[in-house]
Design a protein around this motif. Structure first.
Motif, PDB file in Angstrom:
ATOM      1  N   ALA A   1       0.825  -1.210   0.000  1.00  0.00           N
ATOM      2  CA  ALA A   1       0.000   0.000   0.000  1.00  0.00           C
ATOM      3  C   ALA A   1       0.858   1.258   0.000  1.00  0.00           C
ATOM      4  N   ILE A   2       1.916   1.252   0.774  1.00  0.00           N
ATOM      5  CA  ILE A   2       2.755   2.445   0.878  1.00  0.00           C
ATOM      6  C   ILE A   2       3.553   2.681  -0.401  1.00  0.00           C
ATOM      7  N   VAL A   3       4.116   1.638  -1.005  1.00  0.00           N
ATOM      8  CA  VAL A   3       4.915   1.859  -2.210  1.00  0.00           C
ATOM      9  C   VAL A   3       4.030   2.254  -3.393  1.00  0.00           C
ATOM     10  N   THR A   4       2.708   2.047  -3.289  1.00  0.00           N
ATOM     11  CA  THR A   4       1.802   2.483  -4.361  1.00  0.00           C
ATOM     12  C   THR A   4       1.102   3.787  -4.005  1.00  0.00           C
ATOM     13  N   GLY A   5       1.592   4.499  -3.005  1.00  0.00           N
ATOM     14  CA  GLY A   5       1.171   5.880  -2.817  1.00  0.00           C
ATOM     15  C   GLY A   5       0.473   6.222  -1.530  1.00  0.00           C
ATOM     16  N   SER A   6      -0.363   5.321  -0.986  1.00  0.00           N
ATOM     17  CA  SER A   6      -1.095   5.681   0.219  1.00  0.00           C
ATOM     18  C   SER A   6      -1.876   4.496   0.758  1.00  0.00           C
ATOM     19  N   MET A   7      -1.947   4.406   2.077  1.00  0.00           N
ATOM     20  CA  MET A   7      -2.848   3.425   2.682  1.00  0.00           C
ATOM     21  C   MET A   7      -4.297   3.746   2.321  1.00  0.00           C
ATOM     22  N   GLY A   8      -4.560   4.985   1.952  1.00  0.00           N
ATOM     23  CA  GLY A   8      -5.909   5.403   1.594  1.00  0.00           C
ATOM     24  C   GLY A   8      -6.375   4.897   0.245  1.00  0.00           C
ATOM     25  N   LEU A   9      -5.526   4.128  -0.446  1.00  0.00           N
ATOM     26  CA  LEU A   9      -5.891   3.564  -1.747  1.00  0.00           C
ATOM     27  C   LEU A   9      -5.931   2.035  -1.723  1.00  0.00           C
ATOM     28  N   ALA A  10      -5.859   1.442  -0.530  1.00  0.00           N
ATOM     29  CA  ALA A  10      -5.701  -0.007  -0.424  1.00  0.00           C
ATOM     30  C   ALA A  10      -7.009  -0.690  -0.045  1.00  0.00           C
ATOM     31  N   PRO A  11      -7.634  -1.406  -0.990  1.00  0.00           N
ATOM     32  CA  PRO A  11      -8.853  -2.153  -0.682  1.00  0.00           C
ATOM     33  C   PRO A  11      -8.539  -3.584  -0.266  1.00  0.00           C
ATOM     34  N   SER A  12      -9.561  -4.277   0.239  1.00  0.00           N
ATOM     35  CA  SER A  12      -9.368  -5.637   0.686  1.00  0.00           C
ATOM     36  C   SER A  12     -10.664  -6.418   0.569  1.00  0.00           C
ATOM     37  N   ALA A  13     -10.543  -7.705   0.238  1.00  0.00           N
ATOM     38  CA  ALA A  13     -11.696  -8.601   0.156  1.00  0.00           C
ATOM     39  C   ALA A  13     -11.415  -9.845   0.987  1.00  0.00           C
TER      40      ALA A  13
END
Length: 351
Positions: free
Chosen positions: A250-262
C-alpha cells in the motif's frame, strides 16, 4: 435484482469513509439495474466501552442472512488492538470461513510513489493472504503470570484444506494475469508449518505448468517489494506475512488510503466481507479529510464478487480516472487539501 449488504462502519474514520462510499455504490447500482439494500450495525470499540463486547453474542447469526458485509475500520487508542481484532474482525473471518483475503496494490496514474523511478502502471500486485489460521490461530496461552518463570505460547496452525485453497486461488489468478506467482514463507526458520506450506505449493504447481513460481523468504520479500516492486504480480503467503507485505504494498503504491481488501468465503456459504486496509486513523477522525477511495475500491470488489462485474468496473474506472486527473480533488494523504465529501462528490459526477 437486490443485494442485502450489512454495513459495519466501525471506529475512527470508518463511518466517514463508509458514508462517503455508500451513495456511489447506490449510483452505480441504479445505472446497472440492480438495488443495494443496507442494514447498519454500530458495532465496534464504542460498543465495547459501553457494553464490554465489540458485537453482540448473536452477531454472526445476525450477519448470516446478508449477501455481503462492508466494513469501515476497527480500532481505538484506548483499547488494546488484540481486543478489537479478536472481538470483531477475526470472529467474522473465521466464523464465515473467509479464508481467502485478496489485497490489490496498484500504482495508479497520477499518484506518486515514494520510490524513485516508478510511475502509474509500473506496480500492480495482487496478494493472496490466508485469512483464518496460520499465525493468527488463537491457540496457546500464558502461564505463571507475574513470576520469573512466566511463559507465553502462541501456536501457528496450517491445515491442508485452507492452505490448498489459498494456494490454488493464487495460481488461478496468476494464470489470468502474467503467469508469475511469488510464494513467501520463512521455511528456513519454521521447519514444520512453513515447509508444509512450501510442499503444498509444489504439489499445486504441478496443476499449473505455465505459471512460473518464485520462492522468497519473508525478509527478502519485504526488501524486494521496496527494491523491485515491479517484478511482483501475484503473491501468496500466510496470515501474518500477508498482513505485513500488504502494508508495504500500500505504501509503495502511494497511500494506505488507496488499499482495498476482500475477505472471501470460497464456498459462498456465508457472506464475504470487504474493507479498506487503512484502519481507524483516530489522528484525523472528525476532520473530514479521510481518503474514501480505499472504501470505494473495496465496494468495487464487493460488487464484482456479487456478480455485477460491469458495475464494479465502472466504480474502479471512476477512481482511476479521478486519480489520473491533475485537477481533481485529493485528500491530504495524496498531497491535496480536499475533503472526503469533495472527493466523493467528484466521483459521483464522473459516474
Amino acid at each position: 435484482m437486490s443485494y442485502d449488504i450489512a454495513l459495519i462502519p466501525g471506529d475512527g474514520i470508518g463511518p466517514t469513509v463508509v458514508d462517503a462510499a455508500l451513495p456511489l455504490l447506490d449510483d452505480v447500482a441504479t445505472e446497472h439495474g440492480f438495488d443495494i439494500e443496507t442494514t447498519r450495525y454500530d458495532w465496534g470499540t464504542e460498543r465495547y466501552l459501553d457494553a464490554g463486547a465489540m458485537m453482540p453474542d448473536d452477531g454472526l447469526e445476525t450477519l448470516e442472512s446478508h449477501d455481503a458485509i462492508l466494513l469501515g475500520a476497527v480500532g481505538h487508542p484506548e483499547v488494546p488492538d488484540h481486543v478489537t481484532l479478536n472481538g470483531l474482525l477475526l470472529p467474522i473471518r473465521k466464523g464465515f470461513d473467509q479464508s481467502i483475503c485478496k489485497r490489490p496494490a496498484v500504482l495508479f496514474d497520477g499518484v506518486d510513489s515514494p520510490l524513485k523511478g516508478y510511475s502509474g502502471g509500473d506496480i500492480d500486485i495482487l496478494v493472496f493472504r490466508e485469512n483464518t489460521e496460520g499465525e493468527y490461530a488463537d491457540i496457546g496461552g500464558r502461564e505463571h503470570a507475574g513470576f520469573e518463570n512466566e511463559v507465553a505460547v502462541q501456536s501457528a496452525v496450517y491445515t491442508r484444506r485452507s492452505t490448498e485453497r489459498i494456494v490454488r486461488a493464487a495460481f488461478e489468478a496468476a494464470t489470468e494475469r502474467s503467469g508469475h506467482l511469488t510464494n513467501v514463507t520463512k521455511s528456513n526458520a519454521q521447519a514444520h508449518g512453513m515447509v508444509f506450506w512450501d510442499d503444498i505449493v509444489d504439489e499445486v504447481s504441478e496443476e499449473y505448468p505455465d505459471v512460473e513460481v518464485e520462492r522468497l523468504l519473508v525478509d527478502a520479500a519485504s526488501m524486494d517489494m521496496v527494491r523491485r516492486p515491479d517484478d511482483f504480480d501475484v503473491v501468496v503467503c500466510s496470515n501474518l506475512f500477508g498482513d505485513i507485505l500488504t502494508d508495504i504494498g500500500a505504501i509503495v503504491t502511494g497511500s494506505m488510503g488507496l488499499a482495498p481488501s476482500a475477505n472471501i468465503d470460497p464456498g459462498r456459504d456465508h457472506p464475504s466481507m470487504f474493507e479498506p486496509v487503512h484502519g481507524s486513523a483516530f489522528d484525523i477522525m472528525g476532520e473530514g479529510v479521510a481518503n474514501p477511495l480505499a472504501t470505494v475500491l473495496s465496494g468495487s470488489l464487493m460488487i464484482d464478487h456479487l456478480g455485477e462485474d460491469a458495475a464494479a468496473a465502472d466504480l474502479w474506472d471512476a477512481v482511476t480516472e479521478q486519480l489520473a486527473d491533475d485537477d481533481a480533488p485529493r485528500t491530504p494523504d495524496l498531497g491535496g487539501d480536499s475533503t472526503t465529501k469533495t472527493v466523493a462528490s467528484d466521483l459521483a459526477d464522473r459516474l
